[in-house]
Write a protein that holds these residues in place. Structure first.
Motif, mmCIF file in Angstrom:
data_model
loop_
_atom_site.group_PDB
_atom_site.id
_atom_site.type_symbol
_atom_site.label_atom_id
_atom_site.label_comp_id
_atom_site.label_asym_id
_atom_site.label_seq_id
_atom_site.Cartn_x
_atom_site.Cartn_y
_atom_site.Cartn_z
ATOM 1 N N CYS A 79 93.531 11.771 66.557
ATOM 2 C CA CYS A 79 93.958 12.790 65.475
ATOM 3 C C CYS A 79 95.117 12.338 64.526
ATOM 4 O O CYS A 79 96.008 11.326 65.060
ATOM 5 C CB CYS A 79 94.593 13.908 66.391
ATOM 6 S SG CYS A 79 94.805 15.370 65.152
ATOM 7 N N ILE A 80 94.886 12.793 63.268
ATOM 8 C CA ILE A 80 95.846 12.451 62.323
ATOM 9 C C ILE A 80 96.213 13.874 61.874
ATOM 10 O O ILE A 80 95.266 14.682 61.380
ATOM 11 C CB ILE A 80 95.498 11.629 61.184
ATOM 12 C CG1 ILE A 80 95.158 10.316 61.546
ATOM 13 C CG2 ILE A 80 96.424 11.743 60.119
ATOM 14 C CD1 ILE A 80 93.968 9.506 60.702
ATOM 15 N N GLY A 81 97.553 14.066 61.693
ATOM 16 C CA GLY A 81 98.181 15.335 61.328
ATOM 17 C C GLY A 81 98.862 15.080 59.769
ATOM 18 O O GLY A 81 99.524 14.203 59.696
ATOM 19 N N THR A 82 98.536 16.132 59.233
ATOM 20 C CA THR A 82 99.101 16.216 57.759
ATOM 21 C C THR A 82 99.643 17.388 57.067
ATOM 22 O O THR A 82 98.777 18.734 57.418
ATOM 23 C CB THR A 82 98.109 15.472 56.637
ATOM 24 O OG1 THR A 82 97.716 14.223 57.185
ATOM 25 C CG2 THR A 82 98.797 15.432 55.238
ATOM 26 N N VAL A 83 100.691 17.378 56.585
ATOM 27 C CA VAL A 83 101.061 18.720 55.753
ATOM 28 C C VAL A 83 101.322 18.282 54.566
ATOM 29 O O VAL A 83 101.582 17.345 54.188
ATOM 30 C CB VAL A 83 102.375 19.206 56.485
ATOM 31 C CG1 VAL A 83 102.741 20.436 55.425
ATOM 32 C CG2 VAL A 83 102.403 19.749 57.942
ATOM 33 N N ALA A 84 100.530 19.041 53.609
ATOM 34 C CA ALA A 84 100.475 18.693 52.215
ATOM 35 C C ALA A 84 100.946 20.037 51.195
ATOM 36 O O ALA A 84 101.006 21.018 51.912
ATOM 37 C CB ALA A 84 98.998 18.435 51.628
ATOM 38 N N GLN A 85 101.193 19.755 50.185
ATOM 39 C CA GLN A 85 101.739 21.149 49.304
ATOM 40 C C GLN A 85 100.671 21.115 48.263
ATOM 41 O O GLN A 85 99.908 20.191 47.832
ATOM 42 C CB GLN A 85 102.932 20.829 48.823
ATOM 43 C CG GLN A 85 104.025 20.855 49.901
ATOM 44 C CD GLN A 85 105.425 21.254 49.397
ATOM 45 O OE1 GLN A 85 105.620 21.156 48.124
ATOM 46 N NE2 GLN A 85 106.466 21.453 50.050
#
Length: 141
Positions: A79-85
């Motif tokens: 799993c890869i987690g990302t928070v983007a804007q």
């Protein structure tokens, strides 16, 4: 066939409806799940606390993504987690294109109630514009 799956998460209970489907596909195809939270820059979320600028939506996103990544990895799935804007609609499609995503798994609605009715569904936009298949999971009240 499906090596990279995207599970958009907005912090609503709706992701719980989509999660089992993403897990099932990942287990079946030995795929990696990408969890993406797009901190909606169209909403005001900045505060100053103790002289530090604090982005409540970004902090919420980190919490949501970290919790989902932990649950997914506990199942033995990469799993890869990302928070983007940005805007969630555009952010999801951009992530799909930039990360060679093979399919998107998402709920039919999140937590945006009246805003969703006025501006249109994020899921609907993704279904209409995604260059890859989108598995939508209906959320019932």
């Amino acid at each position: 066939m499906y090596d990279e799956l995207l599970l958009p998460a907005d912090g609503s209970p709706a992701v719980e409806a989509a999660l089992p489907h993403a897990l099932g596909l990942a287990e079946l195809y030995d795929a990696t799940i990408h969890v993406l939270y797009v901190a909606d820059t169209d909403r005001d979320s900045l505060s100053v606390i103790g002289g530090e600028v604090y982005d409540a939506l970004e902090q919420e996103g980190i919490s949501v993504v970290d919790e989902l990544v932990e649950r997914i990895e506990a199942r033995g799935i990469d799993c890869i987690g990302t928070v983007a804007q940005g805007g969630p609609r555009e952010g999801i499609i951009e992530y799909v294109e930039e990360n060679d995503i093979d399919a998107v798994v998402m709920a039919t609605h999140g937590r945006h109630g009246v805003e969703r009715l006025l501006l249109g569904s994020v899921t609907e936009h993704v279904v209409r514009t995604s260059p890859v298949p989108v598995l939508t999971v209906r959320v019932t009240e």
